[in-house]
Design an enzyme around this catalytic site. Structure first.
Site, PDB file in Angstrom:
ATOM      1  N   ASP A 300       0.849  -1.179   0.000  1.00  0.00           N
ATOM      2  CA  ASP A 300       0.000   0.000   0.000  1.00  0.00           C
ATOM      3  C   ASP A 300       0.887   1.231   0.000  1.00  0.00           C
ATOM      4  O   ASP A 300       2.063   1.172   0.354  1.00  0.00           O
ATOM      5  CB  ASP A 300      -0.887  -0.019   1.243  1.00  0.00           C
ATOM      6  CG  ASP A 300      -2.054   0.944   1.131  1.00  0.00           C
ATOM      7  OD1 ASP A 300      -2.222   1.538   0.044  1.00  0.00           O
ATOM      8  OD2 ASP A 300      -2.775   1.119   2.115  1.00  0.00           O
ATOM      9  N   THR A 302      -0.143   4.396   1.530  1.00  0.00           N
ATOM     10  CA  THR A 302      -0.271   5.054   2.819  1.00  0.00           C
ATOM     11  C   THR A 302       0.168   4.131   3.947  1.00  0.00           C
ATOM     12  O   THR A 302      -0.319   3.006   4.070  1.00  0.00           O
ATOM     13  CB  THR A 302      -1.731   5.493   3.050  1.00  0.00           C
ATOM     14  OG1 THR A 302      -2.133   6.315   1.963  1.00  0.00           O
ATOM     15  CG2 THR A 302      -1.858   6.263   4.352  1.00  0.00           C
ATOM     16  N   ASP A 539      -1.583  -1.713   6.474  1.00  0.00           N
ATOM     17  CA  ASP A 539      -1.839  -1.316   7.862  1.00  0.00           C
ATOM     18  C   ASP A 539      -3.302  -1.026   8.126  1.00  0.00           C
ATOM     19  O   ASP A 539      -3.713  -0.918   9.273  1.00  0.00           O
ATOM     20  CB  ASP A 539      -1.000  -0.078   8.227  1.00  0.00           C
ATOM     21  CG  ASP A 539      -1.400   1.142   7.404  1.00  0.00           C
ATOM     22  OD1 ASP A 539      -2.094   0.978   6.383  1.00  0.00           O
ATOM     23  OD2 ASP A 539      -1.004   2.257   7.796  1.00  0.00           O
TER      24      ASP A 539
END
Length: 787
Positions: A300, A302, A539
């Protein structure tokens, strides 16, 4: 006992339930108990077999030949000590990764460990939480729960007051409170949760290959041992039953890879302890090896390439209207995410209240509040401004794309007519009012990490829910191959759901924006369908399902509890830069255990071949047990320990067991033939040598060829390896040439003629071993470069 739902349980009610054992504590371990460790290391098949052989040798009265029994104590002792050390480290780190729960007690919200939740507890839920118990909802505000880990259904389920929630499901939007009527082992997903974190030393190529090898060796022993025992009692070389027993014992001990399992387990555990010092929690032991096999990493943007914390930058007004209070109102919801946290920090608490609210979800990529009869929507421009004929919308989209191409995160604030249905849908007649610009900092170590994976031949795929142009700008900034700017990114909304088509697109492109949570799962499956070993990092709650499906799931320690629960690896400090350390450890384990396996297998092969030749020729076995102990310790036991734990970054190559056998079988056969030739030459041309003299020649031949084999497997030679080899050669020379040791302990009867004969035969064997290894090395060197 009734629960006063608005105030939760009292301290007395909690204490009563704890005393009754009605808590959410489940016996989940990242390592085995002390008793299990002792039993696993002591009561093994080969320890039992060595113990029986030890008793047989002791019965003959030849105590020197019983020294191989020390292997039992050494293997068990080292294994227990190292695993206990690893257990303490793992258990200590697991405490840092304990899931927390928000509950209401005595009328006040408080945060506790998940295990401390008791029956009838009032538990609060918000986006990103994993539900920790089962029970009915007593309150819900836009609550949507993904139950796919339990039911397989991919779509989030809207929940209202009175609906049941079950442990193992994930909150993807909204907030709520539920009464925990089933906790601990009574929950629906207790077994699933335990399986996700349980200590394992299985499901890896190394362990599977080693287990298969041990099974084969066990079958061979069942067939060969009785035949060998019969031949030793029939041999005229043996003077009595004692010689027959010790010869049989020597042959069987030679066919037992007594230290291979220990070394495999030890290498895994020490790798995990090493990673623990680098803030990486390994929740399943084979994950260290698994990540070394990975050839595609999906990550990812972010929280992985960037720090993940959004910072409000500015508002670009599209219409002259004051929007500070509206943004404060949107951020005032109980639901917490990076965007709302940034807006709360910038605009403070709202002074008005919302009559309705649709919380943010990663699938919708927008949220809204209704106040004063107007619906205010904040979200991704391409998701909110869907009317292509709307000129203000087109202008806003164009400006948002320009900002996104610079790596900024852009949201549009629009006003419209509130939606009256039950399902969350975009308000009607939306008019863009302003662009909200947020920034996130790229991690300092992101570029170096990308470069490492690229150099190691690992493909990188950036999968993000953000604007494709923003994703492309960040991916280009950190050096993802094939991404040179914002225009090199694929908008995932345009992609087909067909796995073959997805796999084709993934082969061509490396950065994808507006990827939905279920598309991430599809991407993982598409890559796996092409034979790739896939690691997925993330996350957020939107990453949890893809992490579960990937071969290796890597969660950030500061991410949602849902991702940490399903991942095999947790980066406790949230730094993606630790992944190269894990890959390096995995490669070290695989390459070094393969070296060690080669050493053990060569001994097993030449012991088996010598046993078969001995049984056919009806002669004494050419080695005493004490002589085999000398050879094993100097050419396998001691050096294998150091080689298995030394540095090694050779790239992973599949087929560990086949490669080991292709090396070990010819080398073992060469060693056995040269050794038996030495025995027969002494018996034929040196009648005074006797069995003891012939065994002396055999011992020197096997020792010399095995030391050369060790040097072959230790290549490329480094200073520490040269020192190790020199030490083994020096110890071998002392054991053979010093009479008090050679004759007094190892039963060697050395003369110049016997030494010369042994060295000539060893030289022949060394030439053949070198030729064999060079032929095999040509193929290996074309695929990897060891260090």
């Amino acid at each position: 006992m009734a629960l006063e739902r608005t105030h939760g349980l009292t301290a007395e009610q909690v204490a009563e339930r704890v005393a009754d054992g009605r808590t959410n504590a489940v016996q989940v371990r990242t390592s085995r108990t002390f008793g299990q460790i002792v039993r696993a290391n002591v009561f093994t098949f080969f320890n039992g077999l060595l113990g029986l052989l030890l008793v047989a040798v002791i019965a003959t009265g030849q105590w020197r030949n019983a020294l191989f029994g020390l292997v039992i104590l050494t293997n068990s002792g080292i294994g227990i000590i190292q695993e206990v050390r690893a257990k303490r480290t793992l258990d200590r780190l697991a405490l840092l990764n304990v899931t927390r729960a928000r509950v209401v007690r005595d009328g006040a919200p408080t945060e506790i460990d998940a295990a401390d939740v008791v029956e009838d507890e009032l538990v609060q839920l918000r986006t990103g939480d994993q539900v920790l118990a089962d029970g009915p909802l007593v309150a819900a505000d836009g609550l949507e729960i993904d139950e796919s880990l339990l039911t397989g259904e991919s779509d989030p389920v809207q929940k209202a007051s009175g609906d049941e929630v079950r442990s193992g499901s994930i909150v993807v939007a909204g907030t709520g409170e539920f009464e925990a009527t089933a906790v601990g082992a009574d929950t629906y997903a207790a077994r699933l949760a335990a399986e996700a974190r349980r200590f394992q030393i299985t499901r890896s190529e190394l362990v599977a290959g080693t287990t298969r090898l041990l099974r084969w060796i066990s079958l061979v022993l069942l067939v060969v041992a009785p035949v060998l025992l019969w031949s030793q009692f029939r041999s005229t070389d043996n003077e009595d039953w004692r010689d027959a027993v010790t010869g049989t014992v020597a042959a069987i001990v030679g066919m037992i890879p007594e230290g291979l399992v220990l070394l495999t387990s030890l290498a895994f555990m020490l790798a995990i302890v090493t990673l623990a010092r680098r803030q990486t929690l390994v929740q399943e032991l084979p994950a260290v090896e698994g990540l070394a096999r990975v050839d595609v990493v999906c990550l990812d943007k972010t929280g992985t390439l960037t720090h993940g914390n959004m910072v409000f930058d500015r508002v670009e007004s599209l219409i002259d209207e004051h929007v500070d209070e509206v943004l404060a109102l949107i951020a005032a919801g109980a639901d917490s995410n990076a965007t709302s946290d940034a807006l709360r920090a910038a605009f403070g608490p709202a002074t008005s209240t919302a009559s309705a609210r649709v919380p943010f979800s990663s699938a919708r990529k927008w949220q809204s509040v209704t106040a004063g009869g107007i619906a205010w929507t904040l979200g991704a421009p391409e998701m909110v401004l869907v009317d292509e004929g709307d000129r203000p919308g087109i202008a806003a989209r164009r400006r948002a794309n320009d900002l996104a191409a610079r790596g900024e995160r852009v949201l549009v604030l629009a006003r419209g007519v509130p939606h009256t249905g039950d399902a969350p849908e975009l308000p009607a007649d939306l008019v863009p009012i302003a662009l909200v610009v947020l920034t996130e900092n790229i991690r300092d170590d992101a570029a170096a990490t990308m470069r490492y994976f690229t150099e190691q031949g690992v493909a990188l795929k950036v999968l993000s829910g953000d604007n494709p142009r923003t994703v492309g700008a960040v991916a280009a900034a950190v050096g993802v191959p094939g991404v040179n700017g914002a225009d090199d990114t694929v908008d995932a909304r345009t992609l087909s759901g067909d796995l073959d088509e997805l796999a084709d697109v993934l082969d061509r492109f490396s950065a994808f924006g507006r990827v939905s949570p279920h598309q991430k799962r599809a991407f993982v499956k598409a890559l796996q369908s092409r034979g790739h070993v896939v690691a997925m990092t993330g996350d957020g709650v939107n990453d949890a399902l893809a992490l579960k499906d990937a071969d290796i799931g890597v969660a950030m320690g500061n991410g949602s509890p849902a991702t940490r629960a399903v991942a095999q690896l947790v980066l406790l400090d949230g730094r993606f830069a630790h992944l190269p350390d894990v890959v390096a450890e995995g490669r070290r384990v695989i390459a070094n255990i393969e070296r060690a396996a080669n050493l053990f297998l060569v001994k097993n092969v030449y012991s088996l071949v010598l046993s078969l030749i001995t049984a056919i020729a009806l002669v004494a076995y050419p080695l005493e047990p004490i002589q085999l102990t000398l050879i094993s310790n100097l050419t396998i036991g001691i050096p294998a320990f150091f080689l298995a734990l030394g540095p090694n970054t050779r790239r992973y190559l599949p087929g560990f067991l086949g490669r080991a056998l292709r090396f070990a079988v010819p080398v073992g056969v060469v060693t056995a033939v040269c050794a038996f030739a030495g025995y027969r030459l002494m018996r034929a041309f040196d009648p005074g040598a006797g069995v003891a003299g012939a065994r002396t020649v055999t011992t020197v031949v096997v020792l010399a060829i095995s030391l050369w084999t060790l040097s072959v497997l230790a290549r490329p030679l480094r200073s520490w390896k040269v020192a190790l080899l020199a030490a083994m050669v020096a110890l071998a020379a002392v054991a053979v040439l010093v009479p008090a040791i050679g004759h007094g302990l190892f039963l060697l009867e050395l003369t110049p003629v016997r030494l010369l004969t042994a060295l000539v035969l060893a030289a022949v064997g060394i030439i053949l071993v070198e030729t064999t290894s060079r032929i095999g090395r040509r193929n290996r060197d074309s695929l990897s470069t060891p260090h």
